[in-house]
Write a protein that holds these residues in place. Structure first.
Motif, PDB file in Angstrom:
ATOM      1  N   THR A 176       0.839  -1.236  -0.124  1.00 48.76           N
ATOM      2  CA  THR A 176      -0.035  -0.022  -0.043  1.00 48.76           C
ATOM      3  C   THR A 176       0.738   1.315  -0.147  1.00 48.76           C
ATOM      4  OG1 THR A 176      -0.112   0.119   2.482  1.00 48.76           O
ATOM      5  CG2 THR A 176      -1.903  -1.022   0.952  1.00 48.76           C
ATOM      6  N   THR A 177       2.086   1.264   0.798  1.00 47.77           N
ATOM      7  CA  THR A 177       3.120   2.164   0.499  1.00 47.77           C
ATOM      8  C   THR A 177       3.433   2.626  -0.973  1.00 47.77           C
ATOM      9  OG1 THR A 177       3.836   1.769   2.777  1.00 47.77           O
ATOM     10  CG2 THR A 177       5.350   3.099   1.539  1.00 47.77           C
ATOM     11  N   SER A 178       3.819   1.528  -1.645  1.00 47.62           N
ATOM     12  CA  SER A 178       4.255   1.598  -2.942  1.00 47.62           C
ATOM     13  C   SER A 178       3.004   2.182  -3.850  1.00 47.62           C
ATOM     14  CB  SER A 178       4.637   0.341  -3.519  1.00 47.62           C
ATOM     15  OG  SER A 178       4.953   0.384  -4.919  1.00 47.62           O
ATOM     16  N   SER A 179       1.917   1.650  -3.645  1.00 45.91           N
ATOM     17  CA  SER A 179       0.598   2.146  -4.309  1.00 45.91           C
ATOM     18  C   SER A 179       0.222   3.285  -4.037  1.00 45.91           C
ATOM     19  CB  SER A 179      -0.559   1.142  -4.102  1.00 45.91           C
ATOM     20  OG  SER A 179      -0.382  -0.049  -4.427  1.00 45.91           O
ATOM     21  N   TRP A 208       4.569   8.510   9.951  1.00 48.79           N
ATOM     22  CA  TRP A 208       5.609   8.001   9.602  1.00 48.79           C
ATOM     23  C   TRP A 208       5.495   7.767   7.884  1.00 48.79           C
ATOM     24  CZ3 TRP A 208      10.570   8.714   9.356  1.00 48.79           C
ATOM     25  CH2 TRP A 208      11.408   7.651   8.874  1.00 48.79           C
ATOM     26  N   LYS A 209       4.711   6.741   7.803  1.00 52.41           N
ATOM     27  CA  LYS A 209       4.401   6.297   6.342  1.00 52.41           C
ATOM     28  C   LYS A 209       4.397   7.518   5.405  1.00 52.41           C
ATOM     29  CE  LYS A 209       1.072   3.346   3.806  1.00 52.41           C
ATOM     30  NZ  LYS A 209      -0.112   2.309   4.111  1.00 52.41           N
ATOM     31  N   GLN A 210       3.694   8.478   5.721  1.00 53.29           N
ATOM     32  CA  GLN A 210       3.416   9.575   4.931  1.00 53.29           C
ATOM     33  C   GLN A 210       4.853  10.384   4.548  1.00 53.29           C
ATOM     34  OE1 GLN A 210       0.235  12.380   6.153  1.00 53.29           O
ATOM     35  NE2 GLN A 210       1.455  14.080   5.726  1.00 53.29           N
ATOM     36  N   GLN A 211       5.575  10.318   5.798  1.00 53.72           N
ATOM     37  CA  GLN A 211       7.035  11.121   5.569  1.00 53.72           C
ATOM     38  C   GLN A 211       7.928  10.232   4.697  1.00 53.72           C
ATOM     39  OE1 GLN A 211       8.355  12.302   9.404  1.00 53.72           O
ATOM     40  NE2 GLN A 211      10.636  12.038   8.611  1.00 53.72           N
ATOM     41  N   VAL A 212       7.799   8.929   4.846  1.00 48.86           N
ATOM     42  CA  VAL A 212       8.539   8.048   3.919  1.00 48.86           C
ATOM     43  C   VAL A 212       8.251   8.296   2.368  1.00 48.86           C
ATOM     44  CG1 VAL A 212       8.957   5.700   3.306  1.00 48.86           C
ATOM     45  CG2 VAL A 212       9.065   6.196   5.715  1.00 48.86           C
ATOM     46  N   ILE A 213       7.009   8.261   2.170  1.00 43.83           N
ATOM     47  CA  ILE A 213       6.470   8.395   0.734  1.00 43.83           C
ATOM     48  C   ILE A 213       6.994   9.690   0.268  1.00 43.83           C
ATOM     49  CG2 ILE A 213       4.332   8.327  -0.873  1.00 43.83           C
ATOM     50  CD1 ILE A 213       3.247   6.502   1.221  1.00 43.83           C
ATOM     51  N   ARG A 214       6.851  10.823   1.018  1.00 43.99           N
ATOM     52  CA  ARG A 214       7.019  12.328   0.491  1.00 43.99           C
ATOM     53  C   ARG A 214       8.472  12.447   0.210  1.00 43.99           C
ATOM     54  NH1 ARG A 214       4.003  15.038   4.118  1.00 43.99           N
ATOM     55  NH2 ARG A 214       2.671  15.526   2.307  1.00 43.99           N
ATOM     56  N   GLN A 215       9.248  11.589   1.314  1.00 39.73           N
ATOM     57  CA  GLN A 215      10.717  11.958   1.012  1.00 39.73           C
ATOM     58  C   GLN A 215      11.101  10.932  -0.260  1.00 39.73           C
ATOM     59  OE1 GLN A 215      12.858  11.338   4.646  1.00 39.73           O
ATOM     60  NE2 GLN A 215      14.849  10.945   3.484  1.00 39.73           N
ATOM     61  N   SER A 216      10.666   9.709  -0.400  1.00 41.57           N
ATOM     62  CA  SER A 216      10.952   8.982  -1.372  1.00 41.57           C
ATOM     63  C   SER A 216      10.588   9.694  -2.586  1.00 41.57           C
ATOM     64  CB  SER A 216      10.169   7.606  -1.304  1.00 41.57           C
ATOM     65  OG  SER A 216      10.511   6.826  -0.291  1.00 41.57           O
ATOM     66  N   LEU A 217       9.449  10.368  -2.983  1.00 40.65           N
ATOM     67  CA  LEU A 217       9.045  10.895  -4.055  1.00 40.65           C
ATOM     68  C   LEU A 217      10.056  12.231  -4.393  1.00 40.65           C
ATOM     69  CD1 LEU A 217       5.226  10.713  -3.762  1.00 40.65           C
ATOM     70  CD2 LEU A 217       6.623   9.388  -5.468  1.00 40.65           C
ATOM     71  N   GLN A 218      10.314  12.905  -3.219  1.00 34.97           N
ATOM     72  CA  GLN A 218      11.213  13.981  -3.459  1.00 34.97           C
ATOM     73  C   GLN A 218      12.631  13.342  -3.902  1.00 34.97           C
ATOM     74  OE1 GLN A 218      11.306  15.888   0.264  1.00 34.97           O
ATOM     75  NE2 GLN A 218       9.510  16.984  -0.229  1.00 34.97           N
TER      76      GLN A 218
END
Length: 346
Positions: A176-179, A208-218
């Motif tokens: 779900t994180t990847s999606s 934390w999940k939100q932070q991981v995804i946001r940073q990953s996209l950046q």
């Protein structure tokens, strides 16, 4: 490495014929609502006067996600391989629901981190899970296309064996994180609008999940206009596998009954590659995942069921499948006003 698919638009003339037939049946016009809309779409997809959806085929793609090590899921990564064994033992929800609708459930190891060797498992591993996309690209462009091809070949095999409708499902801790990352990248929506609790994380884990995804996209900076770039940077191997299955089903004019959030995101990737794909998709249900409503809206679809589901595996699609059977049976078995000798509306 990129494979081309010959996906043609659905048959609008056949849809008009179906609508005409439905209007001749012994009922007020349009009174079966969404069931009639499904019958029309099935006619458009198959090009047949009396579409068939049985037997259905179910393919569950299993893979691991490197980003799971960041603590974005309520379950440890080992659950992916444990669930693969459960599928093969017939003990999962999709096994029960597959049996109920007369579907054989095919399990595909497309990227599980552990090695599994069991009879009945399709061993198509591209790699032992994706890389942690917080640190690096999830996979290479070539691996993304390889996974798409695995999915395409699996769909072709199941359809060749007689499946008249394809249901796709997935298993992968962290997916779900990847999606959510894929959806945010393709839609331009802020991460907070597309993430949910997945397998059941608490509010702190969600933040934390939100932070991981946001940073990953950046860090990864996927190209919104290149779905394969998005897939390789923040995607999953099972998501890519589902993309391939969707493309092949559309090419072969087979209805594709999509499950929840993750398979709908895979459908969105497929539709971005080939816009005509949209006409071949039916969304089985509305997931509890926050991002699902956005993905459905982007595909301009209406889900068949809304039961508060959030399991995955293809379960929501399997639950919705009897509605497709109902649509085909109405078309085949209901009398017309003329054959029943009933007066039509004045």
């Amino acid at each position: 490495m990129e494979k081309k698919y010959n996906i043609t638009p659905i048959n609008s003339i056949q849809g008009e014929k179906m609508e005409e037939h439905l209007n001749s049946l012994t009922k007020p016009q349009g009174s079966l609502g969404g069931v009639e809309e499904i019958a029309i779409q099935l006619a458009q997809i198959t090009g047949e006067d009396f579409p068939e959806v049985t037997p259905p085929g179910i393919i569950v793609f299993a893979a691991d996600h490197g980003v799971a090590c960041e603590g974005v899921s309520a379950y440890p990564q080992e659950v992916t391989v444990q669930m693969v064994h459960n599928f093969l033992d017939g003990g999962a929800a999709i096994n029960v629901l597959g049996k109920q609708i007369g579907a054989k459930v095919e399990i595909v190891d497309i990227g599980v981190a552990a090695d599994v060797e069991r009879i009945g498992l399709h061993m198509k591993k591209i790699r032992h899970g994706t890389a942690n996309f917080l640190k690096e690209n999830a996979m290479s462009r070539e691996e993304a296309w390889q996974a798409i091809e695995v999915g395409s070949d699996m769909a072709a095999s199941v359809i060749e064996k007689g499946a008249k409708c394809l249901i796709i499902g997935e298993m992968g801790i962290g997916n779900t994180t990847s999606s959510s990352a894929i959806l945010s990248a393709l839609s331009g929506l802020d991460v907070k609008n597309v993430i949910g609790t997945g397998t059941g994380i608490n509010p702190d884990q969600l933040k934390w999940k939100q932070q991981v995804i946001r940073q990953s996209l950046q860090e990864r900076n996927p190209d919104q206009n290149d779905p394969i770039d998005v897939l390789m940077k923040v995607g999953g191997l099972e998501i890519a596998g589902m993309v391939g299955a969707i493309l092949k089903a559309a090419e072969l004019k087979i209805p594709l009954l999509v499950d929840g959030f993750i398979s709908t995101v895979a459908s969105l990737v497929a539709q971005r590659l080939y816009p005509e794909v949209r006409g071949y998709l039916l969304i089985g249900h509305r997931s509890m995942e926050a991002g699902h409503q956005h993905a459905i809206k982007m595909l301009e679809k209406t889900p068949i069921l809304n039961l508060g589901l959030r399991l995955g595996e293809g379960t929501g699609a399997a639950l919705a499948f009897p509605i497709l059977i109902a649509a085909t049976n109405i078309v085949k078995e209901m009398a017309t006003f003329e054959t029943a000798g009933i007066a039509e509306k004045i």
